[in-house]
Design an enzyme around this catalytic site. Structure first.
Site, PDB file in Angstrom:
ATOM      1  N   GLU A  77      -8.259  -4.802   5.369  1.00  0.00           N
ATOM      2  CA  GLU A  77      -8.102  -4.487   3.944  1.00  0.00           C
ATOM      3  C   GLU A  77      -6.951  -5.274   3.326  1.00  0.00           C
ATOM      4  O   GLU A  77      -7.025  -5.695   2.177  1.00  0.00           O
ATOM      5  CB  GLU A  77      -7.897  -2.980   3.777  1.00  0.00           C
ATOM      6  CG  GLU A  77      -9.186  -2.221   4.059  1.00  0.00           C
ATOM      7  CD  GLU A  77      -9.004  -0.728   4.224  1.00  0.00           C
ATOM      8  OE1 GLU A  77      -8.603  -0.309   5.326  1.00  0.00           O
ATOM      9  OE2 GLU A  77      -9.253   0.013   3.268  1.00  0.00           O
TER      10      GLU A  77
ATOM     11  N   HIS B 139     -12.760   3.224  -0.040  1.00  0.00           N
ATOM     12  CA  HIS B 139     -12.778   2.206   1.029  1.00  0.00           C
ATOM     13  C   HIS B 139     -13.491   0.932   0.575  1.00  0.00           C
ATOM     14  O   HIS B 139     -13.991   0.165   1.403  1.00  0.00           O
ATOM     15  CB  HIS B 139     -13.521   2.697   2.304  1.00  0.00           C
ATOM     16  CG  HIS B 139     -12.845   3.799   3.042  1.00  0.00           C
ATOM     17  ND1 HIS B 139     -13.559   4.800   3.654  1.00  0.00           N
ATOM     18  CD2 HIS B 139     -11.549   4.051   3.297  1.00  0.00           C
ATOM     19  CE1 HIS B 139     -12.721   5.634   4.256  1.00  0.00           C
ATOM     20  NE2 HIS B 139     -11.490   5.206   4.044  1.00  0.00           N
TER      21      HIS B 139
ATOM     22  N   ARG C 224     -11.500  15.856   7.220  1.00  0.00           N
ATOM     23  CA  ARG C 224     -12.296  16.269   6.053  1.00  0.00           C
ATOM     24  C   ARG C 224     -13.696  16.673   6.495  1.00  0.00           C
ATOM     25  O   ARG C 224     -14.285  16.038   7.366  1.00  0.00           O
ATOM     26  CB  ARG C 224     -12.415  15.136   5.028  1.00  0.00           C
ATOM     27  CG  ARG C 224     -11.109  14.727   4.401  1.00  0.00           C
ATOM     28  CD  ARG C 224     -11.360  13.771   3.233  1.00  0.00           C
ATOM     29  NE  ARG C 224     -10.129  13.124   2.839  1.00  0.00           N
ATOM     30  CZ  ARG C 224      -9.877  11.823   2.993  1.00  0.00           C
ATOM     31  NH1 ARG C 224     -10.789  11.023   3.515  1.00  0.00           N
ATOM     32  NH2 ARG C 224      -8.735  11.321   2.621  1.00  0.00           N
TER      33      ARG C 224
ATOM     34  N   ASN D   1       0.866  -1.170   0.000  1.00  0.00           N
ATOM     35  CA  ASN D   1       0.000   0.000   0.000  1.00  0.00           C
ATOM     36  C   ASN D   1       0.910   1.229   0.000  1.00  0.00           C
ATOM     37  O   ASN D   1       1.454   1.601   1.035  1.00  0.00           O
ATOM     38  CB  ASN D   1      -0.885  -0.052   1.258  1.00  0.00           C
ATOM     39  CG  ASN D   1      -1.845   1.113   1.332  1.00  0.00           C
ATOM     40  OD1 ASN D   1      -1.782   2.045   0.514  1.00  0.00           O
ATOM     41  ND2 ASN D   1      -2.730   1.083   2.310  1.00  0.00           N
TER      42      ASN D   1
ATOM     43  N   ARG E  61      -2.674  -2.022  -3.435  1.00  0.00           N
ATOM     44  CA  ARG E  61      -3.857  -1.188  -3.256  1.00  0.00           C
ATOM     45  C   ARG E  61      -3.770  -0.033  -4.250  1.00  0.00           C
ATOM     46  O   ARG E  61      -2.764   0.684  -4.287  1.00  0.00           O
ATOM     47  CB  ARG E  61      -3.890  -0.635  -1.837  1.00  0.00           C
ATOM     48  CG  ARG E  61      -5.025   0.316  -1.651  1.00  0.00           C
ATOM     49  CD  ARG E  61      -5.002   0.948  -0.285  1.00  0.00           C
ATOM     50  NE  ARG E  61      -6.159   1.808  -0.137  1.00  0.00           N
ATOM     51  CZ  ARG E  61      -6.150   2.951   0.528  1.00  0.00           C
ATOM     52  NH1 ARG E  61      -5.048   3.361   1.113  1.00  0.00           N
ATOM     53  NH2 ARG E  61      -7.226   3.666   0.635  1.00  0.00           N
TER      54      ARG E  61
END
Ligand code: ADP
Length: 402
Positions: free
Chosen positions: A386, A182, A243, A10, A93
């Site tokens: 993940e 996601h 965010r 990743n 990823r």
């Protein structure tokens, strides 16, 4: 097959996270992280899971190439090097796969070109992901490199959910639509939730709340995503660590015209200086809860705004799905913050939603129900994974192809 290991990479702009898994039993052999690549104080932290040894390197790491070579050396020290014949593939990823990539894909030149074409809609992430893939390809050109896309799970969204209400020709020209992110987590968690309920994914409707530093919700009908809260970029939707999530787009015009801010400044403000952090100066839910316990009104307001938004999405996705079997919490906040779970479903008894105080307070890293036994809708906590999902998808694809 004797090739049973998958390395998951990743790559961020200045970091490289990795895990080596043995897919016979999904066991982790090694995990690690290279941080601050190309900066003054790079650091590699490597753990050999089998022996429990953790090692740190603080020498110079100029770029991703040097980072991956350093990782390869660490793996070799543990006897699980990248030159091992047991390595089946490297799974990467990739944040943005647009509409083109609906499934994990073995990387070739055309795939690289397409990921590159998506850079304008993922300017921070895709270039870093590409660097990671190219570096790994150079190191092991003979090995299948598989790209697993954060957006892929959401490509099943109907047009009514994926399109913004703007001129479709303009939208298509600039590839403007809701892609969602996601996805690897939403796919994994919705499947694991079905397992927890003793049903098949095709048979259940689930609302997944992935609440980490970034946060997103999804509505999953029969194993397929039908709506999700992030959009063209990860900025839309829930209140996140830094965010803003949803806001009236006119706020941006206002900040520019009246506030005199540049587009770059507004971009930074909304992505990095808003959300919980913008509201109260902290983006860690533990710290926010601690401050609330001490009577801090600013932290309490930030928490309330966070919960209000979450509740609105639960209600919206309830309506989108029509029937809900489970609402499931995952990622750092979702898995650990019992106060968030409790507050998010408080007052939703009319929708069949409630948490059991005792079950909700249990701390454990396995999938579990936190709703009362007689609840109409299950409320669950399912830890996301993940890396395992990327490894599983990579291994399934490589196994299928060879
Ligand atoms: P990401 O992968 O998006 O960086 P994570 O899923 O790792 O995020 O979640 C990180 C966040 O989880 C932290 O910012 C913190 O708010 C929250 N978190 C972690 N542990 C706890 C805890 N014990 N209680 C409450 N919140 C927690």
């Amino acid at each position: 097959m004797s090739r049973t290991r998958v390395l998951v990479l990743n790559s961020g702009s200045s970091s490289l996270k990795y895990q080596l898994l043995d897919m016979r039993d999904s066991r982790r052999l090694a995990v690690g992280l290279v941080e601050r690549i190309g900066e003054q104080t790079p650091r590699l932290k490597h753990t050999c899971v089998t022996s429990g040894d953790t090692r740190e390197q603080n020498g110079p790491i100029a770029d991703h190439d040097a980072a991956l070579k350093a990782v390869a050396e660490e793996l070799a020290r543990d006897g699980v090097g990248l030159d091992s014949p047991k390595l089946a593939a490297i799974g990467h990823r990739v944040v943005h796969g647009g509409l083109f990539f609906t499934e994990p894909t073995v990387v070739d030149d055309d795939v690289l070109t397409e990921i590159e074409r998506l850079v304008p809609v993922a300017p921070l992430h895709n270039p870093a992901n590409l660097t990671g893939i190219r570096t790994a390809m150079a190191l092991r050109p003979d090995l299948p490199q598989v790209a697993v896309f954060d957006t892929a799970f959401h490509t099943t969204m109907p047009e009514s959910a994926a399109r913004y209400a703007i001129d479709p020709k303009l939208a298509d020209r600039f590839r403007i639509r809701r892609y969602g992110f996601h996805g690897t987590s939403h796919a994994y968690v919705s499947r694991e939730t079905a397992k927890l309920l003793g049903r098949t994914p095709e048979d259940v409707n689930v609302i997944v709340l992935h609440l980490g530093n970034g946060a997103s919700a999804s509505a999953v009908r029969g194993g397929k995503c039908v709506d999700t809260s992030m959009g063209l970029t990860p900025l839309e939707g829930l209140v996140m660590g830094t965010r803003s999530g949803d806001l009236d787009p006119a706020v941006i015009f206002h900040l520019q015209r009246v506030g005199g801010m540049s587009m770059d400044e507004i971009d930074t403000l909304l992505n990095k200086g808003s959300g919980l952090f913008g509201l109260c100066g902290d983006n860690d839910m533990r710290e926010i809860r601690r401050r609330i316990d001490e009577g801090d009104a600013q932290a309490e307001l930030a928490f309330d705004i966070y919960i209000h938004r979450l509740k609105k999405y639960i209600g919206a996705y309830y309506a989108v799905l029509g029937w809900v079997d489970a609402v499931v919490f995952t990622a750092g906040v979702g898995e650990n913050a019992s106060a968030v779970r409790e507050a998010a479903v408080a007052g939703l008894e009319g929708l069949g939603l409630a948490v059991d105080g005792e079950l909700n307070a249990v701390r454990c890293d396995r999938p579990r129900l936190v709703s009362p036994a007689d609840a109409r809708v299950a409320v669950a906590v399912v830890p996301t994974d993940e890396e395992l999902e990327i490894a599983t998808q990579t291994y399934a694809l490589v196994g299928k192809n060879g």
